[in-house]
Design an enzyme around this catalytic site. Sequence first.
Site, mmCIF file in Angstrom:
data_model
loop_
_atom_site.group_PDB
_atom_site.id
_atom_site.type_symbol
_atom_site.label_atom_id
_atom_site.label_comp_id
_atom_site.label_asym_id
_atom_site.label_seq_id
_atom_site.Cartn_x
_atom_site.Cartn_y
_atom_site.Cartn_z
ATOM 1 N N GLU A 78 -2.002 -7.258 7.723
ATOM 2 C CA GLU A 78 -0.691 -7.175 8.344
ATOM 3 C C GLU A 78 -0.681 -7.864 9.696
ATOM 4 O O GLU A 78 -1.727 -8.154 10.286
ATOM 5 C CB GLU A 78 -0.295 -5.687 8.480
ATOM 6 C CG GLU A 78 1.071 -5.419 9.111
ATOM 7 C CD GLU A 78 2.220 -6.096 8.374
ATOM 8 O OE1 GLU A 78 2.328 -7.338 8.470
ATOM 9 O OE2 GLU A 78 3.031 -5.394 7.732
ATOM 10 N N HIS A 99 0.826 -1.210 0.000
ATOM 11 C CA HIS A 99 0.000 0.000 0.000
ATOM 12 C C HIS A 99 0.861 1.261 0.000
ATOM 13 O O HIS A 99 2.052 1.230 0.333
ATOM 14 C CB HIS A 99 -0.908 0.004 1.221
ATOM 15 C CG HIS A 99 -0.125 -0.013 2.513
ATOM 16 N ND1 HIS A 99 0.437 1.120 3.061
ATOM 17 C CD2 HIS A 99 0.213 -1.030 3.337
ATOM 18 C CE1 HIS A 99 1.069 0.811 4.174
ATOM 19 N NE2 HIS A 99 0.963 -0.495 4.363
#
Length: 438
Positions: A318, A242
């Site tokens: 994550e 990202h």
Amino acid sequence: MARRFLVEADGGSRGNPGPAGYGAVVRDAETGETLAEAAEYIGTATNNVAEYKGLIAGLRAAHALDPEAEVQVRMDSKLVVEQMSGRWKIKHPGMRPLAAEAKGVFPPGRVSYEWIPRERNKHADRLANEAMDAGKRGEQWRPKPPPGGSLAGGEDLEGAATGATAAGAGGGGAEPSADDALEAPTATATPAATPATGTPPTATPTAAPSERTGTTTPTTAPRGWAAPADLGAPATLVLLRHGETALTPEKRFSGSGGSDPHLSPVGRRQAELVAAALAARGTIQAVVSSPLTRCVETAEAVAARLGLDVRIEEGLRETDFGAWEGLTFGEVRERYPDDLQAWLTSSKAAPTGGGESFATVARRVAVARDKLVARYAGRTVLLVTHVTPIKTLVRLALGAPPEALFRMEISAASLSALAYYADGNASLRLLNDTAHLR
């Protein structure tokens, strides 16, 4: 209860023997939803060989989705169904290795067989014919993109950018560009020797071989730069980290247990730049994202440019960094020195306060990987995710030990790429490419 799959498989030969191909589809037994497709042109072969090849491909696709599943195989080949059910002897010596291979995909008792008439096996039959048609054109079969670009159906201690060089396969030729690395099966990547993002540059943990979790690459599989022609097109996972958040320049732990920040203005600009680069390449057929906001925002920017939908995969989130969320490495070292040292020296150690260990993340990511590789067999899919999942996918593909996580750099909005072949082997094509941001 174990998941239940239906595998429908078929194979054909135009000449018997002649140009041959197979097709297979995996469905959810409860809903009938198509979970995976497989098809391949196999050159000159008989109908029976093609049918067995289709069976093996279908079973492998089901196993990749869930190795603990129960499977019912449906085929219009009376010969294959009766032989695999044990009611007919396998007299032809060429069929015995194929039958043995099919029996070895799942443990005994997990697979049952049912004969169905050809009109009820149209999906697999269509795939087999598509594969043979592709072979006639000198091409490999590729699945057709579904309507809207998606199938029906799911931080990092922020760091700085370092590029990677794509190395040509086989030697003696020009090095491919980043675009080539996302497309050519024979390309690999040579990563720069840089400290890891998400871990301190000075860390040199040592983990026991028993901690090598999540890898499914068979040790006896053939190795080499070029994939054998009979493996078909690989599933290619293009890995996009990202864009930046407000925590990125501050180098703070930001996982799945923290504040879930949005992209910063810099991060939004990075997302637009990578979207333009991927649109120019024209290879992405689907977009899958971690559920965290920074990934979804990045994925939506790319998907909008490509005209695709975004599919969420929970397994791509994550690491949960527990009590370390929002802290810098120095602050963690000051407050939790013993826990930090344990985390740096063992992949089984979790961050303070109930976070996830690297071993736990590896298991989660491996499950997501197997599901996505089966779903997008022969296709190129963009995964928008985070530092640890990307490093883990690369580590598992290379068969590297857990400490390899500390020796990779994955920059904000960088691209990496992995190809997964039908024999279980994987190829690293690109690592931490940031050329589109310059």
